[in-house]
Write an enzyme that holds these catalytic residues in place. Structure first.
Site, short mmCIF file in Angstrom:
data_model
loop_
_atom_site.label_atom_id
_atom_site.label_comp_id
_atom_site.label_asym_id
_atom_site.label_seq_id
_atom_site.Cartn_x
_atom_site.Cartn_y
_atom_site.Cartn_z
N HIS A 86 0.86 -1.18 0.00
CA HIS A 86 0.00 0.00 0.00
C HIS A 86 0.89 1.23 0.00
CE1 HIS A 86 -3.42 2.61 0.89
NE2 HIS A 86 -2.57 3.27 1.67
N ASP A 165 -15.23 2.03 7.85
CA ASP A 165 -14.19 2.97 7.44
C ASP A 165 -14.67 3.83 6.29
OD1 ASP A 165 -11.50 4.12 7.07
OD2 ASP A 165 -11.70 3.09 5.15
N ARG A 172 -14.75 12.25 7.64
CA ARG A 172 -13.49 12.95 7.96
C ARG A 172 -13.12 13.91 6.85
NH1 ARG A 172 -9.79 8.22 8.13
NH2 ARG A 172 -8.16 9.78 8.30
N SER A 187 -7.67 3.36 9.32
CA SER A 187 -8.42 3.34 8.06
C SER A 187 -7.70 2.46 7.03
CB SER A 187 -8.57 4.78 7.56
OG SER A 187 -9.00 4.82 6.23
N LYS A 191 -8.67 -1.91 6.01
CA LYS A 191 -8.97 -2.42 4.66
C LYS A 191 -7.96 -3.48 4.24
CE LYS A 191 -9.21 1.86 3.47
NZ LYS A 191 -9.48 3.25 3.14
#
Ligand code: URA
Length: 427
Positions: A86, A165, A172, A187, A191
């Site tokens: 990620h 989320d 947010r 968050s 995932k």
């Protein structure tokens, strides 16, 4: 059944620097997801977290509660290791494109569930949709079959993963509470853990084009996420990487695919190659293949074969010509010297204004829009040499893009001081 807690008590507790219990956090996430806790209450709580932080145990509880709000996938039946990466997002960050097929070419499954771009950072799915026929959505069964047969898949994350989320992130986004490290870490990791990968490498960026400008903050985010991964039994490590200047020469969608294919063919810009190789080595180390020769996989064409299979498996034609923009505008060097600054954020904003990115989630992107750099940081240029070319289908977009670039670059007498692209490994 009566509710176990009162949202106002939990907001006050965080406002007054207290810690919530595991039960309180589980209730808050569940009650917010089912609509019992109102948006304004969750926003107040998120602001209290942004101002006062969360304890390590609370961050873990929040992450696990968000995972529990949806489905948790598992690839254990594949019979091969799974590893994902990620990136916290940057400008010209197309690394996923060469990285996934490269790692998959070593017999490792890479379930890369990606998103679309919003704002100045591009989205992997938007880039790949420049390829004729390529489709981003795969059912869970299709994803499993592709991981088994091809090894790598890059597809849209289904709505079933961490729905809490999804709701909290949207809130947010409109309440000035995105920047809280406990909320970002939970968050992202909720995932990734729900996705079911066995190992995970995080590319946490710092600098002008990154989410976290400050290296200390990026380090704290990286550490928090690595700890969350370990808590969940996912082997996790992070590389802290520089995002002050755009990565590579291409910023956009189709042009980033073009550059990624160059890397897979054994060429491409040095920084893109360096980061692709560093992340690939790290992913393969966590997947139990520390001796994998990633350079050889690029040289021999094995990674390219894996890319072609991945694109074809998702309906794309790897040989189809990529779209070119109807209009271009090239900026030339006003003097001779060395390129001393290329500000990633400004180039990201300019590419976005050319149509490469979107302002609202539902907007389309122009696949051919973007910027190509002819000179990189530290390159020598002569007066009149092309510096970069802007491309778009709509010439009205040039003015605003050029405005974003007004103070974004500099030509000086001496080469700039530069730090390492990969600053350190965490975990
Ligand atoms: N990306 C995410 O998925 N979540 C955040 O909070 C920030 C970036």
């Amino acid at each position: 059944m009566p509710e176990r807690f009162d949202a106002v008590d939990l907001i006050r507790e965080k406002r007054d620097h207290g810690e919530l219990s595991t039960e309180q956090i589980e209730w808050l996430v569940d009650a917010y997801t089912r609509g019992y806790v109102a948006d304004e209450q969750m926003a107040a709580w998120a602001m209290a977290v942004l101002l006062n932080g969360m304890a390590r145990r609370e961050i873990r509880d929040l992450t696990f509660a968000m995972i529990a709000s949806g489905e948790r996938m598992s690839f254990t039946g594949l019979g091969k290791p799974t590893v994902d990466k990620h990136s916290t997002g940057g400008v010209g960050d197309k690394i996923t494109l060469p990285l996934v097929p490269l790692v998959a070419s070593f017999g490792v499954a890479v379930p890369q569930l990606s998103g679309r771009g919003l704002g100045h950072t591009g989205g992997t799915l938007d880039k790949l949709e420049s390829i004729s026929g390529w489709r981003a959505s795969l059912s869970n069964d299709e994803l499993f079959a592709q991981l088994r047969d091809v090894g790598g898949a890059i597809c849209a994350a289904g709505a079933g993963l961490a729905p809490a989320d999804k709701k909290l992130y949207a809130l947010r986004d409109i309440t000035g509470t995105v920047e809280a490290i406990p909320l970002i870490a939970s968050s992202i990791m909720s995932k990734k853990i729900a996705e079911g990968t066995g190992a995970l490498v995080l590319d946490v960026k710092f600098g002008s084009g990154a989410f976290m400008r400050d290296v200390e903050k990026a380090r704290e985010l990286a550490r928090t996420m690595v700890e969350l991964g370990s808590d969940a039994g996912v082997a996790t490590s992070a590389l802290l990487t520089d995002m002050n200047a755009p990565l590579g020469r291409a910023i956009g969608n189709a042009n980033e695919v073009r550059e990624s294919v160059e890397v897979l063919a054994g060429g491409g810009p040095a920084d893109v190659v360096e980061l692709t190789l560093a992340l690939a080595r790290e992913m393969l180390r966590l997947a139990g293949k520390p001796d994998a020769d990633v350079e050889e996989a690029l040289r021999s064409g094995r990674a390219m074969d894996s890319w072609r299979s991945l694109i074809q498996a998702q309906g794309g034609d790897p040989d189809a010509p990529l779209p070119h923009a109807r209009e271009t505008h090239t900026v030339t060097a006003p003097r001779s010297g060395v390129v001393a600054r290329l500000d990633a954020l400004a180039f990201g904003v300019a590419a976005w204004r050319l149509g490469a990115g979107r302002a609202r989630q539902q907007d389309p992107v122009l696949h051919a829009a973007g910027i190509d750099l002819h000179a990189k940081l530290g390159d020598r240029v002569e007066k009149g040499d092309p510096l970069f070319t802007l491309s778009t289908d709509d010439p009205m977009r040039f003015e605003r893009a050029l405005e974003a670039l007004e103070r974004a670059w500099e030509i000086a007498d001496a080469a700039p001081q530069r730090g390492a692209l990969v600053l350190e490994r965490i975990g």
